[in-house]
Write a protein that holds these residues in place. Structure first.
Motif, PDB file in Angstrom:
ATOM      1  N   LEU A  94     -22.588  48.960  13.217  1.00 24.62           N
ATOM      2  CA  LEU A  94     -23.040  50.309  12.873  1.00 24.62           C
ATOM      3  C   LEU A  94     -24.457  50.221  12.331  1.00 24.62           C
ATOM      4  O   LEU A  94     -24.724  49.464  11.393  1.00 24.62           O
ATOM      5  CB  LEU A  94     -22.124  50.942  11.819  1.00 24.62           C
ATOM      6  CG  LEU A  94     -20.667  51.174  12.200  1.00 24.62           C
ATOM      7  CD1 LEU A  94     -19.897  51.735  11.009  1.00 24.62           C
ATOM      8  CD2 LEU A  94     -20.562  52.120  13.381  1.00 24.62           C
ATOM      9  N   THR A  95     -25.353  50.989  12.913  1.00 26.80           N
ATOM     10  CA  THR A  95     -26.732  51.063  12.436  1.00 26.80           C
ATOM     11  C   THR A  95     -27.094  52.517  12.187  1.00 26.80           C
ATOM     12  O   THR A  95     -26.493  53.428  12.760  1.00 26.80           O
ATOM     13  CB  THR A  95     -27.717  50.470  13.446  1.00 26.80           C
ATOM     14  OG1 THR A  95     -27.694  51.269  14.642  1.00 26.80           O
ATOM     15  CG2 THR A  95     -27.348  49.025  13.794  1.00 26.80           C
ATOM     16  N   THR A  96     -28.085  52.715  11.351  1.00 22.64           N
ATOM     17  CA  THR A  96     -28.505  54.070  11.025  1.00 22.64           C
ATOM     18  C   THR A  96     -28.983  54.803  12.275  1.00 22.64           C
ATOM     19  O   THR A  96     -28.561  55.942  12.544  1.00 22.64           O
ATOM     20  CB  THR A  96     -29.629  54.043   9.974  1.00 22.64           C
ATOM     21  OG1 THR A  96     -29.128  53.431   8.785  1.00 22.64           O
ATOM     22  CG2 THR A  96     -30.113  55.445   9.655  1.00 22.64           C
ATOM     23  N   SER A  97     -29.836  54.171  13.049  1.00 21.95           N
ATOM     24  CA  SER A  97     -30.362  54.832  14.247  1.00 21.95           C
ATOM     25  C   SER A  97     -29.286  55.024  15.301  1.00 21.95           C
ATOM     26  O   SER A  97     -29.229  56.059  15.965  1.00 21.95           O
ATOM     27  CB  SER A  97     -31.526  54.024  14.816  1.00 21.95           C
ATOM     28  OG  SER A  97     -31.107  52.707  15.166  1.00 21.95           O
ATOM     29  N   GLY A  98     -28.423  54.020  15.438  1.00 18.20           N
ATOM     30  CA  GLY A  98     -27.368  54.127  16.444  1.00 18.20           C
ATOM     31  C   GLY A  98     -26.399  55.242  16.141  1.00 18.20           C
ATOM     32  O   GLY A  98     -26.026  56.020  17.024  1.00 18.20           O
ATOM     33  N   LEU A  99     -25.990  55.349  14.877  1.00 18.19           N
ATOM     34  CA  LEU A  99     -25.031  56.382  14.498  1.00 18.19           C
ATOM     35  C   LEU A  99     -25.686  57.763  14.538  1.00 18.19           C
ATOM     36  O   LEU A  99     -25.048  58.743  14.943  1.00 18.19           O
ATOM     37  CB  LEU A  99     -24.487  56.090  13.094  1.00 18.19           C
ATOM     38  CG  LEU A  99     -23.131  56.704  12.719  1.00 18.19           C
ATOM     39  CD1 LEU A  99     -22.059  56.358  13.737  1.00 18.19           C
ATOM     40  CD2 LEU A  99     -22.706  56.243  11.327  1.00 18.19           C
ATOM     41  N   ALA A 100     -26.953  57.835  14.169  1.00 19.56           N
ATOM     42  CA  ALA A 100     -27.664  59.114  14.211  1.00 19.56           C
ATOM     43  C   ALA A 100     -27.769  59.634  15.639  1.00 19.56           C
ATOM     44  O   ALA A 100     -27.780  60.850  15.876  1.00 19.56           O
ATOM     45  CB  ALA A 100     -29.055  58.966  13.603  1.00 19.56           C
ATOM     46  N   GLY A 101     -27.830  58.715  16.599  1.00 20.14           N
ATOM     47  CA  GLY A 101     -27.957  59.116  17.994  1.00 20.14           C
ATOM     48  C   GLY A 101     -26.673  59.610  18.622  1.00 20.14           C
ATOM     49  O   GLY A 101     -26.708  60.238  19.687  1.00 20.14           O
ATOM     50  N   LEU A 102     -25.534  59.352  17.980  1.00 18.61           N
ATOM     51  CA  LEU A 102     -24.241  59.773  18.528  1.00 18.61           C
ATOM     52  C   LEU A 102     -23.924  61.188  18.059  1.00 18.61           C
ATOM     53  O   LEU A 102     -22.948  61.439  17.350  1.00 18.61           O
ATOM     54  CB  LEU A 102     -23.146  58.795  18.094  1.00 18.61           C
ATOM     55  CG  LEU A 102     -23.308  57.352  18.570  1.00 18.61           C
ATOM     56  CD1 LEU A 102     -22.184  56.480  18.025  1.00 18.61           C
ATOM     57  CD2 LEU A 102     -23.333  57.277  20.100  1.00 18.61           C
ATOM     58  N   THR A 103     -24.740  62.114  18.457  1.00 12.80           N
ATOM     59  CA  THR A 103     -24.637  63.485  17.937  1.00 12.80           C
ATOM     60  C   THR A 103     -23.378  64.208  18.379  1.00 12.80           C
ATOM     61  O   THR A 103     -23.047  65.265  17.833  1.00 12.80           O
ATOM     62  CB  THR A 103     -25.863  64.302  18.377  1.00 12.80           C
ATOM     63  OG1 THR A 103     -25.991  64.239  19.811  1.00 12.80           O
ATOM     64  CG2 THR A 103     -27.139  63.747  17.738  1.00 12.80           C
ATOM     65  N   ASP A 104     -22.664  63.671  19.362  1.00  9.90           N
ATOM     66  CA  ASP A 104     -21.419  64.302  19.793  1.00  9.90           C
ATOM     67  C   ASP A 104     -20.223  63.826  18.977  1.00  9.90           C
ATOM     68  O   ASP A 104     -19.096  64.261  19.201  1.00  9.90           O
ATOM     69  CB  ASP A 104     -21.169  64.026  21.281  1.00  9.90           C
ATOM     70  CG  ASP A 104     -21.130  62.538  21.607  1.00  9.90           C
ATOM     71  OD1 ASP A 104     -21.694  61.731  20.825  1.00  9.90           O
ATOM     72  OD2 ASP A 104     -20.553  62.172  22.654  1.00  9.90           O
ATOM     73  N   THR A 105     -20.446  62.939  18.008  1.00  9.05           N
ATOM     74  CA  THR A 105     -19.363  62.462  17.148  1.00  9.05           C
ATOM     75  C   THR A 105     -19.510  63.043  15.749  1.00  9.05           C
ATOM     76  O   THR A 105     -20.631  63.264  15.261  1.00  9.05           O
ATOM     77  CB  THR A 105     -19.351  60.927  17.040  1.00  9.05           C
ATOM     78  OG1 THR A 105     -20.531  60.499  16.346  1.00  9.05           O
ATOM     79  CG2 THR A 105     -19.304  60.281  18.409  1.00  9.05           C
ATOM     80  N   ALA A 106     -18.389  63.258  15.085  1.00  7.02           N
ATOM     81  CA  ALA A 106     -18.418  63.823  13.735  1.00  7.02           C
ATOM     82  C   ALA A 106     -19.080  62.871  12.744  1.00  7.02           C
ATOM     83  O   ALA A 106     -19.808  63.303  11.842  1.00  7.02           O
ATOM     84  CB  ALA A 106     -17.003  64.165  13.283  1.00  7.02           C
ATOM     85  N   VAL A 107     -18.852  61.562  12.911  1.00  8.49           N
ATOM     86  CA  VAL A 107     -19.351  60.602  11.935  1.00  8.49           C
ATOM     87  C   VAL A 107     -20.846  60.356  12.060  1.00  8.49           C
ATOM     88  O   VAL A 107     -21.426  59.629  11.240  1.00  8.49           O
ATOM     89  CB  VAL A 107     -18.590  59.260  12.033  1.00  8.49           C
ATOM     90  CG1 VAL A 107     -17.138  59.431  11.627  1.00  8.49           C
ATOM     91  CG2 VAL A 107     -18.700  58.671  13.436  1.00  8.49           C
TER      92      VAL A 107
END
Length: 495
Positions: A94-107
């Motif tokens: 899990l990375t900040t940029s990677g998770l920020a890019g998953l805009t279709d996920t709640a998390v």
């Protein structure tokens, strides 16, 4: 169970199953678990504000650098999630940029905290599906790692919950975990996550009004051995003048800030600590939850508590966030090392004003989770599913703000904050593959920045892991908690 004479907390096990039931403090444990009385700034009356850790004055800190405690906070959300759009599609880092890019996920809303997070899939309740009422039965299993002791809407636990077990090892003798509740108290299924033991009548009732914990933290109220609450007369000054509790300890705070032993980091930590207290006061004042101008004597406090009205219009998110911020303050002051929050009642009646629910005509969250405007049957309404996803995002946004408070107090290396839901999703009421989010490394015991597959384990193994992290400064006992399948910890969680 391994027992060592020198340990401060000794395990108590069930004679038949050999499973952990709690801890008993040794004489040395009782002494060491007592709160450091020098770790408070004191004002008039009983008003006292706990200090954060100060590297320049460890003797005045609520906890010492050489004996860092681990704090544990369990949160249980209602009615499951939309599984296909909650977590990332694949496990991994899990990375900040990677998770920020998953805009279709709640998390994706948690992206700023990615390095300190662990996502878990394939954690199951011991009773994988409902016998009668999945909501009540699911709630009973969240923190017990055991199948419920009964079924239906009145279900109760078959053993103690993890918060109770941890508190027995790490808190001062007789100090129960903080127990909080953000939902309607007259709900069909209300308090149902924290249990003293198995059997009927063992559930603990959570404080709904954030002001109750706030008043205890700063010494405005005290609780007697019989559970009654009394109010310091000095609290009337705060009510009458709208002052902050910080004002009552201003002199001692100024003296402490001028102490040459304090580092620049210590001074910054103190300023943040006391500003955060004031921020909480202002927020509660804006909600109408702060004390009235007539004063905070016992009579007024009782009336205030009675007149506190929990509304189902989305107020749940504001109250939940306040609870989180106050727990962060409690941990930073070493007021208590364990807390729980039930975030929504079993059949959540909140009417979230998310776009898709406005289209539906404002269904309750329970009905949204059922995908039909019914509390009994289930359906497949796609607009309801989208509304549920939007609520998932909203709850993760609230969680992110709550985690900000823990992070700001420097607790990432000494706390474990756990979020789960009491069922995996609404239509099935399943207790399989229940989503779990963990923030913090539990004092370096847990690996973070990862999304892992727990391997279809029952949640007793999750609690074995979290309890072990929480009690390591008090006991090295092998933890075998709950009544699930197998024992040991979840290896992928370990640092």
């Amino acid at each position: 169970m391994i027992r060592k004479r020198q340990e401060m907390a000794r395990p108590v096990v069930d004679l038949d199953s050999g499973r952990l039931q709690g801890f008993r403090l040794s004489d040395e444990g009782v002494r060491r678990n007592d709160i450091n009385r020098r770790a408070f700034l004191r004002g008039a009356g009983t008003v006292a504000i706990g200090l954060p850790f100060l590297e320049g004055l460890p003797e005045r800190s609520a906890w010492a650098a050489g004996a860092q405690p681990v704090f544990t906070f369990y949160m249980v959300g209602s009615c499951g999630v939309v599984g296909k759009s909650f977590f990332p599609s694949a496990t991994g880092a899990l990375t900040t940029s990677g998770l920020a890019g998953l805009t279709d996920t709640a998390v994706s809303a948690l992206s700023a905290h990615a390095p300190n997070l662990t996502f878990l899939k394939n954690v199951n309740w011991v009773q994988g599906g409902p016998m009668s009422c999945g909501h009540a039965e699911g709630l009973c299993q969240t923190l017990t790692g055991a199948a419920p002791g009964s079924s239906g809407s009145t279900a109760y636990s078959s053993g103690p919950s993890a918060d109770i077990v941890i508190a027995q090892a790490v808190n001062p003798a007789g100090t129960d975990p903080i127990c909080l509740y953000s939902a309607a108290k007259n709900a069909y299924i209300a308090d149902r996550i924290s249990f003293r033991a198995g059997g009927a009548g063992q559930v603990r009732s959570g404080d709904q009004n954030p002001y109750l914990l706030y008043s205890k933290l700063v010494g405005l109220t005290t609780t007697s051995s019989t559970g009654g609450t009394t109010t310091d007369p000095v609290a009337a000054e705060l009510a009458a003048t709208r002052k902050s509790v910080n004002d009552l300890v201003r002199g001692e705070l100024t003296s402490l800030m001028n102490n040459s032993a304090l580092s620049a980091d210590d001074k910054a930590r103190l300023q943040l600590h006391f500003q955060s207290i004031r921020d909480v006061e202002v927020t509660m004042g804006n909600m109408g939850l702060m004390c009235s101008t007539s004063g905070l004597d016992t009579t007024t406090l009782s009336s205030y508590q009675k007149n506190f009205s929990f509304k189902t219009d989305g107020m749940i998110e504001t109250v939940s966030l306040l609870h989180m911020q106050l727990v962060a303050l409690a941990f930073a002051c070493n007021y208590n090392r364990v807390a729980t929050l039930q975030w929504g009642d079993g059949t959540d009646t909140t009417k979230y004003s998310v776009p898709s629910n406005q289209t539906l005509g404002m269904w309750t969250f329970h009905q949204i989770s059922h995908r039909v405007q019914s509390d009994a049957s289930t359906g497949t309404n796609p607009t309801a599913e989208q509304a549920h996803h939007e609520v998932d995002i909203l709850r993760m946004q609230t969680l992110a703000k709550g985690l900000d408070a823990f992070n700001a107090r420097g607790l990432a290396g000494s706390a474990t904050v756990v979020f789960m839901t009491h069922i995996s999703d609404g239509p099935s009421h399943s207790g399989r593959n229940v989503p779990h989010i963990i923030w913090g490394n539990g004092g370096g015991f847990l690996k973070t920045g990862q999304y892992i597959d727990a391997g279809n384990v029952t949640n007793n193994k999750l609690h074995n892991t979290l309890i072990t992290a929480a009690i390591r400064d008090k006991s090295t006992a092998t933890v075998d908690f709950g009544k699930g399948t197998g024992n040991g910890m979840i290896a992928g969680m370990l640092a």
